[in-house]
Design an enzyme around this catalytic site. Sequence first.
Site, PDB file in Angstrom:
ATOM      1  N   LEU A 126       0.789  -1.237   0.000  1.00 48.97           N
ATOM      2  CA  LEU A 126       0.000   0.000   0.000  1.00 48.97           C
ATOM      3  C   LEU A 126       0.824   1.293   0.000  1.00 48.97           C
ATOM      4  O   LEU A 126       0.630   2.166   0.844  1.00 48.97           O
ATOM      5  CB  LEU A 126      -0.981  -0.008   1.186  1.00 48.97           C
ATOM      6  CG  LEU A 126      -2.061  -1.078   1.144  1.00 48.97           C
ATOM      7  CD1 LEU A 126      -2.820  -1.154   2.469  1.00 48.97           C
ATOM      8  CD2 LEU A 126      -3.052  -0.837   0.009  1.00 48.97           C
ATOM      9  N   CYS A 162      -6.840  -5.744   2.538  1.00 49.31           N
ATOM     10  CA  CYS A 162      -5.509  -5.981   1.982  1.00 49.31           C
ATOM     11  C   CYS A 162      -4.737  -6.911   2.918  1.00 49.31           C
ATOM     12  O   CYS A 162      -4.525  -6.572   4.087  1.00 49.31           O
ATOM     13  CB  CYS A 162      -4.752  -4.666   1.830  1.00 49.31           C
ATOM     14  SG  CYS A 162      -3.023  -4.938   1.394  1.00 49.31           S
ATOM     15  N   ILE A 184     -13.609 -10.293  -4.747  1.00 52.19           N
ATOM     16  CA  ILE A 184     -12.856 -10.323  -3.511  1.00 52.19           C
ATOM     17  C   ILE A 184     -11.496  -9.627  -3.683  1.00 52.19           C
ATOM     18  O   ILE A 184     -11.062  -9.395  -4.808  1.00 52.19           O
ATOM     19  CB  ILE A 184     -12.556 -11.801  -3.059  1.00 52.19           C
ATOM     20  CG1 ILE A 184     -11.979 -12.590  -4.235  1.00 52.19           C
ATOM     21  CG2 ILE A 184     -13.740 -12.455  -2.433  1.00 52.19           C
ATOM     22  CD1 ILE A 184     -11.615 -14.037  -3.954  1.00 52.19           C
ATOM     23  N   GLY A 237      -8.001  -6.958 -12.913  1.00 48.53           N
ATOM     24  CA  GLY A 237      -6.745  -6.401 -12.408  1.00 48.53           C
ATOM     25  C   GLY A 237      -5.532  -7.052 -13.029  1.00 48.53           C
ATOM     26  O   GLY A 237      -5.009  -6.597 -14.054  1.00 48.53           O
TER      27      GLY A 237
HETATM   28  C1  LIG Z   1       0.075  -5.332  -7.701  1.00 50.03           C
HETATM   29  C2  LIG Z   1      -1.284  -5.241  -7.057  1.00 50.03           C
HETATM   30  C3  LIG Z   1      -1.622  -4.118  -6.305  1.00 50.03           C
HETATM   31  C4  LIG Z   1      -2.885  -4.013  -5.705  1.00 50.03           C
HETATM   32  N1  LIG Z   1      -3.200  -2.899  -4.975  1.00 50.03           N
HETATM   33  C5  LIG Z   1      -4.449  -2.770  -4.458  1.00 50.03           C
HETATM   34  C6  LIG Z   1      -4.831  -1.581  -3.776  1.00 50.03           C
HETATM   35  O1  LIG Z   1      -4.078  -0.617  -3.645  1.00 50.03           O
HETATM   36  N2  LIG Z   1      -6.088  -1.533  -3.260  1.00 50.03           N
HETATM   37  C7  LIG Z   1      -6.992  -2.553  -3.379  1.00 50.03           C
HETATM   38  O2  LIG Z   1      -8.131  -2.435  -2.911  1.00 50.03           O
HETATM   39  N3  LIG Z   1      -6.648  -3.694  -4.048  1.00 50.03           N
HETATM   40  C8  LIG Z   1      -5.415  -3.809  -4.575  1.00 50.03           C
HETATM   41  N4  LIG Z   1      -5.080  -4.959  -5.257  1.00 50.03           N
HETATM   42  C9  LIG Z   1      -6.092  -6.024  -5.416  1.00 50.03           C
HETATM   43  C10 LIG Z   1      -6.842  -5.883  -6.761  1.00 50.03           C
HETATM   44  O3  LIG Z   1      -7.565  -4.682  -6.815  1.00 50.03           O
HETATM   45  C11 LIG Z   1      -7.813  -7.045  -6.997  1.00 50.03           C
HETATM   46  O4  LIG Z   1      -8.836  -6.983  -6.031  1.00 50.03           O
HETATM   47  C12 LIG Z   1      -7.130  -8.417  -6.912  1.00 50.03           C
HETATM   48  O5  LIG Z   1      -5.877  -8.381  -7.541  1.00 50.03           O
HETATM   49  C13 LIG Z   1      -7.970  -9.511  -7.565  1.00 50.03           C
HETATM   50  O6  LIG Z   1      -8.262  -9.224  -8.912  1.00 50.03           O
HETATM   51  P1  LIG Z   1      -7.372  -9.764 -10.147  1.00 50.03           P
HETATM   52  O7  LIG Z   1      -7.167 -11.239  -9.965  1.00 50.03           O
HETATM   53  O8  LIG Z   1      -8.167  -9.418 -11.375  1.00 50.03           O
HETATM   54  O9  LIG Z   1      -6.081  -9.023 -10.079  1.00 50.03           O
HETATM   55  C14 LIG Z   1      -3.822  -5.077  -5.859  1.00 50.03           C
HETATM   56  C15 LIG Z   1      -3.476  -6.197  -6.623  1.00 50.03           C
HETATM   57  C16 LIG Z   1      -2.231  -6.297  -7.218  1.00 50.03           C
HETATM   58  C17 LIG Z   1      -1.907  -7.516  -8.037  1.00 50.03           C
END
Ligand SMILES: Cc1cc2nc3c(=O)[nH]c(=O)nc-3n(C[C@H](O)[C@H](O)[C@H](O)COP(=O)(O)O)c2cc1C
Length: 306
Positions: free
Chosen positions: A71, A129, A191, A265
């Site tokens: 974060l 997180c 999630i 994401g």
């Molecule tokens: C590198 C990275 C940074 C992330 N930073 C945040 C963040 O700052 N705040 C948040 O709510 N989720 C954060 N996430 C979680 C994503 O928003 C998302 O919920 C999670 O990766 C699942 O989705 P995905 O499989 O499509 O990536 C982050 C994920 C990754 C991989």
Amino acid sequence: MLKVDFCGIRLKNPTRLASGILGVTAQSLIRVARSGAGAVTMKSVGPKEREGHNNPTVIDLECGLLNAVGLPTPGYKNMEEEMEELKELKKLDVPLIGSVYGTTVGEFVEVAQWLCDHRPSAIELDMSCPNAEWGGSVFAHSAEVAKELVEKVKNVSGKIPVIAKLSPNTHLINEVGIACEEAGADALCAINTLSAMSINIEAKRPVLHFKRGGLSGPALKPVAVRCIYDLFEHVSIPIIGEGGCTSGRDAIEFLQAGATVVGVGSAVRYEGIELFGKICDEMKKWIKQNGYTNVKQLVGIAHENG
Ligand SMILES: Cc1cc2nc3c(=O)[nH]c(=O)nc-3n(C[C@H](O)[C@H](O)[C@H](O)COP(=O)(O)O)c2cc1C
């Protein structure tokens, strides 16, 4: 065919850029908005400037990504310039979802209040997180704590919809979702990442500097589908399905489980921002081929046959 209404916000399609992926600068969000995403989400903003964890913070696994970015944030007081630039997004007609975190309920409220003054289309609470030293996901592991957090943020958010982002790292996700709804949350996101680890067997130590990280990408998808499916049976507020969506078929699966909007994401890291257009084209094709006319007809239909 793809238009959806989400908490009173009109989206031209049900995709949204997930938080933390390309959402760090206004310019990158504008590029994603232009590439066809239905909505975009900012990287979560915290109370004070923070660098995040040391490298390595993100690693590619065969089944997805493991991250413990930790974060990093300029802190909301240093964000004014970014927020001015983000006003451009309104011109693009793509809703902007702000995202906030805190280490205490009070900090969440402080950052949420500041963000709401900038009038995003909605705010999301990153209460889940798994990679923060204060236990960033604890706000989503207890129904009582989640309720208090959402209630207090709702006291300062005015008309701006509040999305509670839930954690898969608890067996209480339904209880937490219900508590958020009772506290006034306008939507849920299911999630965030799943707590995980990878070990370098030659070095005989965890690969990430922070040791544990959050698993995202394809390996997370079946977990996300289960969480969305279960939550849909327990709450009436809309759900953003997120975790491992890489294609139009994945997005349709999330909708059938009960999502109204689908977050993307990690897949954007692999495939680039063109992915949003591709997902939408695949969704349209599936909808036509299967005799539907509107994406809304798909929300929760897997429950009818389950
Ligand atoms: C590198 C990275 C940074 C992330 N930073 C945040 C963040 O700052 N705040 C948040 O709510 N989720 C954060 N996430 C979680 C994503 O928003 C998302 O919920 C999670 O990766 C699942 O989705 P995905 O499989 O499509 O990536 C982050 C994920 C990754 C991989």
